[in-house]
Write a protein that holds these residues in place. Structure first.
Motif, PDB file in Angstrom:
ATOM      1  N   LEU A  43       4.628  33.408 -67.107  1.00  0.00           N
ATOM      2  CA  LEU A  43       3.684  33.551 -68.007  1.00  0.00           C
ATOM      3  C   LEU A  43       2.805  32.427 -68.157  1.00  0.00           C
ATOM      4  CD1 LEU A  43       5.978  34.840 -71.196  1.00  0.00           C
ATOM      5  CD2 LEU A  43       4.340  36.252 -69.565  1.00  0.00           C
ATOM      6  N   GLY A  44       1.515  32.561 -68.525  1.00  0.00           N
ATOM      7  CA  GLY A  44       0.841  31.168 -68.802  1.00  0.00           C
ATOM      8  C   GLY A  44      -0.699  31.779 -68.937  1.00  0.00           C
TER       9      GLY A  44
ATOM     10  N   LYS B 187      -0.311  30.467 -61.836  1.00  0.00           N
ATOM     11  CA  LYS B 187       0.967  31.306 -61.464  1.00  0.00           C
ATOM     12  C   LYS B 187       1.156  31.935 -60.142  1.00  0.00           C
ATOM     13  CE  LYS B 187      -0.180  33.968 -65.208  1.00  0.00           C
ATOM     14  NZ  LYS B 187      -1.582  32.957 -65.489  1.00  0.00           N
TER      15      LYS B 187
ATOM     16  N   CYS C  43       7.671  29.952 -67.850  1.00  0.00           N
ATOM     17  CA  CYS C  43       6.076  29.437 -68.602  1.00  0.00           C
ATOM     18  C   CYS C  43       5.699  28.367 -67.957  1.00  0.00           C
ATOM     19  CB  CYS C  43       6.352  29.048 -69.982  1.00  0.00           C
ATOM     20  SG  CYS C  43       7.261  30.236 -71.269  1.00  0.00           S
TER      21      CYS C  43
ATOM     22  N   LEU D  34       1.191  30.023 -77.486  1.00  0.00           N
ATOM     23  CA  LEU D  34       1.922  30.915 -76.335  1.00  0.00           C
ATOM     24  C   LEU D  34       3.152  30.638 -76.440  1.00  0.00           C
ATOM     25  CD1 LEU D  34       1.760  32.659 -73.925  1.00  0.00           C
ATOM     26  CD2 LEU D  34       1.334  30.703 -72.522  1.00  0.00           C
ATOM     27  N   LEU D  35       3.702  29.325 -76.410  1.00  0.00           N
ATOM     28  CA  LEU D  35       5.278  28.953 -76.357  1.00  0.00           C
ATOM     29  C   LEU D  35       5.733  29.315 -77.626  1.00  0.00           C
ATOM     30  CD1 LEU D  35       5.329  25.449 -74.535  1.00  0.00           C
ATOM     31  CD2 LEU D  35       5.215  27.643 -73.624  1.00  0.00           C
TER      32      LEU D  35
ATOM     33  N   VAL E 282       6.825  33.123 -77.270  1.00  0.00           N
ATOM     34  CA  VAL E 282       7.674  33.215 -76.324  1.00  0.00           C
ATOM     35  C   VAL E 282       9.015  32.917 -77.066  1.00  0.00           C
ATOM     36  CG1 VAL E 282       8.811  32.441 -74.172  1.00  0.00           C
ATOM     37  CG2 VAL E 282       6.403  32.650 -74.202  1.00  0.00           C
TER      38      VAL E 282
ATOM     39  N   VAL F  86      14.770  30.868 -70.317  1.00  0.00           N
ATOM     40  CA  VAL F  86      13.459  30.407 -70.217  1.00  0.00           C
ATOM     41  C   VAL F  86      13.629  29.126 -69.660  1.00  0.00           C
ATOM     42  CG1 VAL F  86      13.426  29.547 -72.500  1.00  0.00           C
ATOM     43  CG2 VAL F  86      11.328  30.073 -71.636  1.00  0.00           C
TER      44      VAL F  86
ATOM     45  N   VAL G 247      10.190  25.850 -67.945  1.00  0.00           N
ATOM     46  CA  VAL G 247       9.029  25.710 -67.788  1.00  0.00           C
ATOM     47  C   VAL G 247       8.549  24.945 -66.664  1.00  0.00           C
ATOM     48  CG1 VAL G 247       7.143  24.353 -68.882  1.00  0.00           C
ATOM     49  CG2 VAL G 247       8.956  25.475 -70.176  1.00  0.00           C
TER      50      VAL G 247
ATOM     51  N   CYS H 161       7.154  20.857 -74.793  1.00  0.00           N
ATOM     52  CA  CYS H 161       7.741  22.119 -74.380  1.00  0.00           C
ATOM     53  C   CYS H 161       9.223  22.232 -74.821  1.00  0.00           C
ATOM     54  CB  CYS H 161       7.726  22.281 -72.700  1.00  0.00           C
ATOM     55  SG  CYS H 161       6.085  22.504 -72.048  1.00  0.00           S
TER      56      CYS H 161
END
Length: 347
Positions: A95-96, A102, A231, A243-244, A247, A264, A266, A290
């Motif tokens: 995701l991102g 990605k 992520c 976004l985070l 998630v 999860v 990052v 994060c």
């Protein structure tokens, strides 16, 4: 007559003295020239010794650099073996935001974990965003060694575990409008549960042309279920707080579902776009943010520099960047490990 003879003798004596002085001067000049030549010879000999010493120093430095590189190559090779031994068909959702790398991360992993010839990738490459639209990747795709194998290779070239390496689910990048207006949390839940079919048009989903309610009735498909979420966050862009948060909310809701849940991680990308003076401080700042936003330990946040697009297109046999490869392998060595710690920090 006597005076004339005496004057002649006197002139001869003077001429003789002048000749002696001339010869003495010439002798001194020759001696000076000899000393100059000897000095020049000593200077040349000293310069030659200096050059030989510099050459020995350079050779020693070259041997030291080669030894260091061999040592680093051995470390990278050993770490690569550790990662390959972890292969178990792990299914990883990427995701991102658009443009964080990605698809480039998939391609970088492909290059680093190349198990065959250095110019033949062992898995299908993800399409890069420059070939696509404003969203980069358009469709929901899975990439991994199960998707494409080179049949010309002998079976002995791959072990059973290598045949089932990690599978990456590449999701179209999001932007601020999607993050703020789209029900991203619910969509993430569908993605993790395996309710989004491969080759789904992500842009239509984001634009609400296809309703997510249809996904609720989709059966959960095991080979599309995500074991972990990765992520990707660019340290060169604004921090993706919203976004985070989506998630984090999706993971907590999944945690209470029967058979639900996902780990999860990052990946911090594009640190090479930040000047050297600010790079370390910025990376550490994003690592902490994060961790705090997702509520996970900092050791699940990794810095990775992808191989850039021109490196792939100009020459797939490019010289290995051991620092990049080490970063990727360290991240994969943690991501592919069996779950052995709580998913969240104590609140």
């Amino acid at each position: 007559m006597g005076n004339i003879f005496g004057n002649g003798q006197q002139h001869e004596e003077q001429d003789g003295q002048q000749e002696v002085r001339r010869q003495q001067g010439e002798q001194r000049r020759q001696q000076e020239e000899q000393r100059r030549q000897q000095g020049e010879q000593r200077r040349q000999q000293e310069e030659q010794r200096r050059r030989q010493e510099e050459q020995r120093r350079q050779q020693e430095e070259q041997r030291r650099q080669e030894e260091m590189r061999r040592h680093e190559e051995e470390k990278v090779a050993a770490l690569k073996k550790e990662v390959i031994n972890l292969f178990n068909g792990q299914q990883l959702l990427l995701l991102g935001h658009y443009g964080v790398g990605k698809s480039s991360f998939i391609n970088t992993v492909n290059h680093v974990l190349n198990l065959v010839q250095p110019n033949v990738p062992y898995q299908e490459l993800a399409e890069l965003s420059a070939r696509e639209s404003d969203h980069g990747t358009l469709i929901y795709r899975a990439y991994g060694p199960r998707k494409k194998m080179y049949m010309a290779l002998k079976e002995s070239d791959f072990s059973a575990k290598q045949d089932f390496g990690p599978i990456f689910f590449d999701v179209a990048g999001v932007n601020d409008k999607i993050v703020n207006e789209f029900d991203l949390k619910q969509f993430l839940i569908h993605l993790v549960n395996g309710q989004v079919k491969e080759y789904t048009d992500m842009v239509r989903i984001y634009n609400r042309e296809d309703q997510m309610e249809q996904m609720r009735d989709e059966s959960k498909v095991d080979n599309l279920r995500a074991w972990s979420i990765i992520c990707l966050v660019s340290v060169a862009d604004a921090f993706p707080t919203r976004l985070l948060q989506h998630v984090d909310q999706a993971l907590k809701e999944l945690k209470v579902q029967p058979g639900g849940g996902a780990r999860v991680f990052v990946i911090l990308t594009q640190s090479d776009k930040i000047n050297q003076q600010e790079r370390e401080r910025t990376v550490e700042d994003y690592r902490k943010r994060c961790s705090q936003t997702l509520g996970v330990v900092e050791r699940r946040v990794f810095q990775v520099e992808n191989y850039v697009m021109r490196e792939w297109r100009d020459d797939v046999r490019m010289e290995k960047n051991l620092e990049k490869e080490n970063q990727v392998l360290i991240a994969l060595n943690h991501i592919l490990q069996p779950a052995n710690e709580p998913d969240f920090l104590e609140q």
